[in-house]
Design an enzyme around this catalytic site. Structure first.
Site, short mmCIF file in Angstrom:
data_model
loop_
_atom_site.label_atom_id
_atom_site.label_comp_id
_atom_site.label_asym_id
_atom_site.label_seq_id
_atom_site.Cartn_x
_atom_site.Cartn_y
_atom_site.Cartn_z
N HIS A 146 0.81 -1.22 0.00
CA HIS A 146 0.00 0.00 0.00
C HIS A 146 0.85 1.28 0.00
O HIS A 146 0.34 2.35 0.39
CB HIS A 146 -0.95 0.03 1.21
CG HIS A 146 -2.08 -0.95 1.15
ND1 HIS A 146 -1.90 -2.29 1.36
CD2 HIS A 146 -3.40 -0.78 0.90
CE1 HIS A 146 -3.07 -2.91 1.26
NE2 HIS A 146 -4.00 -2.02 0.97
N GLY A 195 -1.06 -2.51 -5.37
CA GLY A 195 -2.17 -3.43 -5.18
C GLY A 195 -3.49 -2.74 -4.90
O GLY A 195 -4.55 -3.33 -5.10
N HIS A 196 -3.46 -1.50 -4.42
CA HIS A 196 -4.69 -0.77 -4.12
C HIS A 196 -4.69 0.57 -4.85
O HIS A 196 -3.94 1.47 -4.50
CB HIS A 196 -4.81 -0.54 -2.61
CG HIS A 196 -6.20 -0.22 -2.15
ND1 HIS A 196 -6.99 0.73 -2.76
CD2 HIS A 196 -6.95 -0.72 -1.13
CE1 HIS A 196 -8.16 0.80 -2.15
NE2 HIS A 196 -8.16 -0.09 -1.16
N HIS A 256 -12.46 -6.53 -5.58
CA HIS A 256 -12.55 -5.69 -4.38
C HIS A 256 -13.25 -4.38 -4.73
O HIS A 256 -12.79 -3.62 -5.59
CB HIS A 256 -11.14 -5.43 -3.86
CG HIS A 256 -11.09 -4.74 -2.54
ND1 HIS A 256 -11.15 -3.37 -2.42
CD2 HIS A 256 -10.95 -5.22 -1.27
CE1 HIS A 256 -11.05 -3.04 -1.14
NE2 HIS A 256 -10.93 -4.15 -0.43
N GLU A 308 -14.06 -8.63 0.15
CA GLU A 308 -14.76 -7.34 0.17
C GLU A 308 -15.19 -6.93 -1.24
O GLU A 308 -15.03 -5.79 -1.65
CB GLU A 308 -13.85 -6.26 0.77
CG GLU A 308 -13.39 -6.57 2.18
CD GLU A 308 -12.51 -5.47 2.75
OE1 GLU A 308 -12.78 -5.04 3.88
OE2 GLU A 308 -11.54 -5.06 2.08
N GLU A 324 -19.44 -2.02 1.91
CA GLU A 324 -18.53 -1.25 2.77
C GLU A 324 -18.78 0.25 2.65
O GLU A 324 -19.05 0.76 1.56
CB GLU A 324 -17.08 -1.57 2.38
CG GLU A 324 -16.05 -0.92 3.26
CD GLU A 324 -14.63 -1.22 2.84
OE1 GLU A 324 -13.73 -0.45 3.20
OE2 GLU A 324 -14.42 -2.24 2.14
N CYS A 326 -16.68 2.58 2.75
CA CYS A 326 -15.69 3.17 1.84
C CYS A 326 -16.08 2.96 0.38
O CYS A 326 -15.77 3.79 -0.48
CB CYS A 326 -14.31 2.58 2.09
SG CYS A 326 -13.51 3.21 3.58
N CYS A 407 -10.40 2.41 7.83
CA CYS A 407 -10.48 3.28 6.65
C CYS A 407 -11.79 4.05 6.60
O CYS A 407 -11.85 5.16 6.06
CB CYS A 407 -10.30 2.46 5.38
SG CYS A 407 -11.32 0.97 5.31
#
Length: 638
Positions: A146, A195-196, A256, A308, A324, A326, A407
């Site tokens: 991250h 990765g994100h 995700h 997720e 979620e 977020c 988050c």
């Protein structure tokens, strides 16, 4: 579809595209003066921001920067992405200081920025998890580390500060980080992605705010590299990282949910600034398909706890909905960008639905406890979270003070603090009002003419939206008010000496509209019964109740004599307004014995529902406020 070119003033907004049909009216030009969202902004300012700061100080996440600045060893608190929570909090602080300056908050902001900036390395790298003595090497775990994700949130915080207050230590720190990332991952650097996603929209916005096109170039590289399997999918698979299919080749969001939505938002930004209509068309298709097949009634996205993630088409379980908080924020980010590019009311409709039923559901009324996941059904009594210890993200069925992965609280804080920037836009014809709240708006049209409005409304509990023109261009112009899809055919508009048309999801009032003009939009808020698409297995044979933008839910506490699993609704049942924000629904109760065999033949004499009663429904965003409870949005038909 080609995007119209326009000369655009810089706005205090998280998104300021250089092209598109609409120009955002920045948060500094819109003051939400009362009602639903003003209450939440006040709670956010008074409680939520400090709550987040207190928890991150208590858990040592902020002290990670102090240890890194001191050159300490590998000791560190929190997850690998904990730095990003400090950055999202800084963004919330920046927006809040731009909204309503406060000396104490300014001092807290300055102190936090100083601690963050002190940890920056000479080459611009900034992170507390990698690169220090005894820690893994920088960028040695792109799948899970991250590092670029954290950098992206730092840059977004800096853009918020740049647009609300100008260059300061946070902005300078973020610029050095962005330059470092360009050197490491630019055309001559690592051919890789994080990765994100989130650095993609952050870099584009930094390019827009500074004029430095290298940042746009790098964002485009990240979007184009995605989907070619540069990451190791391992057991979880490449779709989790949005790295299995190139963005422009995909027709639906998958994997995700938060990652997919952040990446799609960045892809829209890149497409707009690069004139890449093929890429923009691809994301538009992904939005259309996802909303039609993979989105909950609340606007929530992400149906699987595993990963997720989005599920398959029409896989939308109520009790196991992840949805979620977020992901709700990511959905608003994506829909807002598409709205600016196309001026289609469907995007504003989804923003409204998501704000009222996901973002507003996340925090409790006090602003110090939060949902991470947002199911549409709770079949057993909720469990109170320990207020003194972080909760696992999905373990608590009540709101929790904090999470090991937190988050959502900081994402809520930055979104609510910047909410004024999602209310209105302008174009050459005039001003468009997309979200309804009591407000004062003072801005300029693209040609430079000033326009000022006062909005009075009790929305979402009152459907009357009254707009008074306080200052107007000397020429004829158009005031456009969104008519939500649920109100089409029943909304009315009153405007004296003006021409009114309702088309494309907007009531357009055109004419001279001088100062003193008044336009009144009336939206029907009668409770309505909603039925699901029959392809959604989990809700087939059920109904839900809505009013205006609000989804309603049935909720029972431990001592309530009504058992929700026994409730059956007649096909002709008519929900009725109770008090200001409740609805009553006549229902029957299934009297089948608890110990009876629950299956049988179609022609058997089965017990029929009996025991007529009235069920009180509350806005979904209010559920779990009164303590442990059971809850259902979808109620089975008799």
């Amino acid at each position: 579809m080609a995007i119209e070119q326009a000369t655009r003033p810089e706005a205090a907004s998280a998104v300021v595209p250089s092209r598109g049909r609409l120009t955002p009216v920045g948060a500094s030009d819109v003051e939400i003066t009362g009602g639903f969202w003003a209450d939440r902004q006040a709670v956010n300012a008074a409680t939520t921001i400090d709550h987040c700061l207190t928890w991150m100080e208590r858990l040592g996440w902020i002290a990670n920067f102090d240890r890194t600045a001191a050159g300490a060893g590998p000791d560190r608190d929190g997850r690998e992405f904990a730095d990003s929570e400090i950055y999202k909090l800084l963004e919330a602080m920046a927006w809040e200081l731009g909204r309503a300056h406060d000396d104490d908050l300014e001092r807290a902001y300055d102190a936090l920025v100083a601690r963050v900036a002190a940890a920056q390395q000479p080459d611009g790298y900034l992170g507390t998890r990698f690169g220090s003595p005894g820690q893994p090497a920088r960028y040695s775990d792109l799948e899970w580390g991250h590092e670029l994700y954290c950098a992206g949130h730092l840059i977004q915080a800096a853009v918020a500060r740049l647009r609300t207050a100008g260059r300061d230590a946070l902005v300078e720190t973020a610029l050095r980080v962005a330059d470092h990332v360009y050197e490491e991952f630019g055309p001559d650097g690592r051919q890789a992605v994080d990765g994100h996603p989130v650095i993609e929209p952050a870099l584009v916005e930094l390019a827009r705010a500074t004029g430095e096109q290298r940042y746009l170039e790098l964002a485009k590289l990240f979007v184009d590299r995605r989907g070619h399997g540069t990451l190791d999918g391992g057991e979880i698979g490449l779709a989790y990282f949005s790295d299995d299919v190139p963005v422009r080749d995909s027709d639906v969001l998958r994997g995700h949910a938060v990652r997919a939505l952040y990446l799609a938002a960045g892809a829209v930004d890149v497409a707009i600034e690069s004139g890449d209509d093929e890429l923009l068309d691809a994301v538009r298709t992904q939005w259309d398909t996802t909303v039609a097949r993979r989105t909950y009634l609340t606007g929530g996205m992400g149906s699987r706890h595993e990963g997720e993630s989005f599920g398959d088409d029409f896989e939308l379980p109520s009790d196991r909905a992840y949805s979620e908080t977020c992901a709700g924020v990511g959905s608003v980010m994506l829909s807002w960008r598409l709205l600016l590019s196309e001026s289609d009311a469907k995007y504003a409709d989804l923003i409204e639905r998501t704000l009222f039923n996901v973002v507003a559901t996340g925090p409790d009324s006090r602003g110090d406890a939060f949902f991470y996941v947002n199911p549409l059904e709770r079949t057993v009594l909720g469990v109170e979270a320990d207020p003194d210890h972080p909760s696992e993200r999905a373990a608590s069925s009540q709101r929790a003070s904090w999470f090991a992965v937190s988050c959502c609280p900081t994402n809520i804080a930055r979104t609510i603090a910047s909410l004024s920037a999602y209310v209105a836009t302008v174009d050459e014809s005039g001003l468009q009002l997309h979200q309804f709240a009591p407000a004062r708006i003072r801005t300029a049209l693209p040609g430079g003419e000033s326009v000022a409005l006062t909005v009075a409304t009790g929305y979402p509990y009152d459907g009357t939206v009254e707009v008074t023109v306080d200052e107007a261009p000397a020429r004829e112009w158009t005031l456009s008010l969104r008519v939500p899809s649920w109100a089409r055919g029943a909304a009315t508009v009153d405007a004296v000496d003006a021409t009114t048309t309702i088309e494309g999801g907007y009531a357009r009032v055109s004419g001279a509209l001088p100062a003193g003009s008044r336009v009144t939009l009336r939206l029907p808020l009668e409770p309505r019964v909603t039925v699901p698409d029959a392809r959604i297995d989990a809700t087939r044979g059920s109904i839900a109740v809505e009013s205006g933008p609000l989804v309603y839910a049935a909720e029972t506490l431990a001592d309530d004599p009504v058992q929700l699993e026994r409730v059956r609704v007649a096909r002709d049942a008519a929900p009725m307004r109770g008090d200001a924000d409740t609805i009553t629904l006549p229902v029957a109760l299934d009297t089948r014995p608890d110990d009876a065999w629950p299956y049988g033949q179609a022609d058997e004499d089965r017990a029929e529902p009996a025991g007529q009663t009235e069920l009180q429904l509350i806005p979904y965003h209010r559920w779990a406020e009164r303590g442990p409870s059971r809850m259902r949005v979808w109620l089975p038909l008799a």
